[in-house]
Scaffold this active site. Sequence first.
Site, PDB file in Angstrom:
ATOM      1  CB  THR A 119      58.201  13.997  62.204  1.00  0.00           C
ATOM      2  OG1 THR A 119      57.372  14.605  63.195  1.00  0.00           O
ATOM      3  CG2 THR A 119      58.867  12.790  62.835  1.00  0.00           C
TER       4      THR A 119
ATOM      5  CE1 TYR B 143      54.913  10.024  61.822  1.00  0.00           C
ATOM      6  CE2 TYR B 143      55.211  11.846  63.355  1.00  0.00           C
ATOM      7  CZ  TYR B 143      55.125  11.366  62.061  1.00  0.00           C
ATOM      8  OH  TYR B 143      55.257  12.230  61.002  1.00  0.00           O
TER       9      TYR B 143
END
Length: 326
Positions: free
Chosen positions: A117, A141
């Site tokens: 990501t 995250y």
Amino acid sequence: MSVLVTGGAGYIGSHMTLELVDRGDSVVVLDNLVTGVRAQVSEKATFVEGDISDKDLVRDILKTHKVDAVIHFAGSIVVPESVEDPLKYYSNNTAKSRDLIESCVASGVKQFIFSSTAAVYGVTDEASIAEDGAKDPASPYGRSKLMTEWMLEDTAHAHDFRYVALRYFNVAGADPKGRSGQSTPRATHLIKRACQVALGRAPYLGIFGTDFPTPDGTGVRDYIHVSDLIGAHALALAHLRGGGASSLFNCGYGHGFSVREVAKAVERVAGAPLAVKEMPRRAGDPPAIVSNPAKLKAALGWKPQHDSLDEIVASALAWERRLNSA
Ligand code: UDP
């Protein structure tokens, strides 16, 4: 020879599975269906319900189906949730990925593609971020994914194992043939939420933060059509199968849109005004994240086919309508 797609009942994994079966590859999907949707898995793929941390199950799949490559999508993806419940993210994205990588090494699977990501990068003043940009994730995250990149790097040094990590910017849109899209009813992502509002399934779109240091004060992101993202995975798979070295690539177009610009695009495509409500910033949200996609283009020959916000929104809206009518 077949490909194991973890999280193949999810939004991006289901599109990957369609791409692979469309071109005749043999595919096994492993998904625990916590957020995945069974009906979204192509009937041409073998489906196994289970968890990537179930070592006996994973090793059995890898052996039985003669898997030569794993494409690993399974994980948790909501940035604010990761701030509230970090250990869930370190379990689902980091610890379970470790188990999966270990199963691959133990079973002799040497090729691995990982969904990483843009959240691994820190806040930057640069107009766009390249792969060597500073890594300083603003959320658990991002950290949970960065740790998995490190595990892959170390594993590739220690074993006969090669990987490609793809750092996704903001993935949106749906299969142009209408076979899959974002199905989670409680989805938090901007384009999905805006489409739900446009179809009257939610009263308004919250704009999370209007005081960011961006041209209109709202968050800027690089939205990439899911089909172009899948194209990058297909190239990464060909790269690894052709003996290519381990590598990392950004997946985005290289230009960003603000939340207000996305809201305008949804109004344009839907042909009706969109109710919006200005709200405070959301925890863990950086002001702007835009990809520098030069490496993906140069090294893998990636050529985006759907680089248009209106096309992304139109496909997402068409999918949302389909969900509505289902
Ligand atoms: N956002 C928003 N309202 C929403 C959902 C998202 O204003 O209902 C903003 C969010 O603050 C960020 C951008 O839209 O600036 C993209 O958020 P999303 O959750 O889609 O992806 P993220 O960048 O967090 O992975």
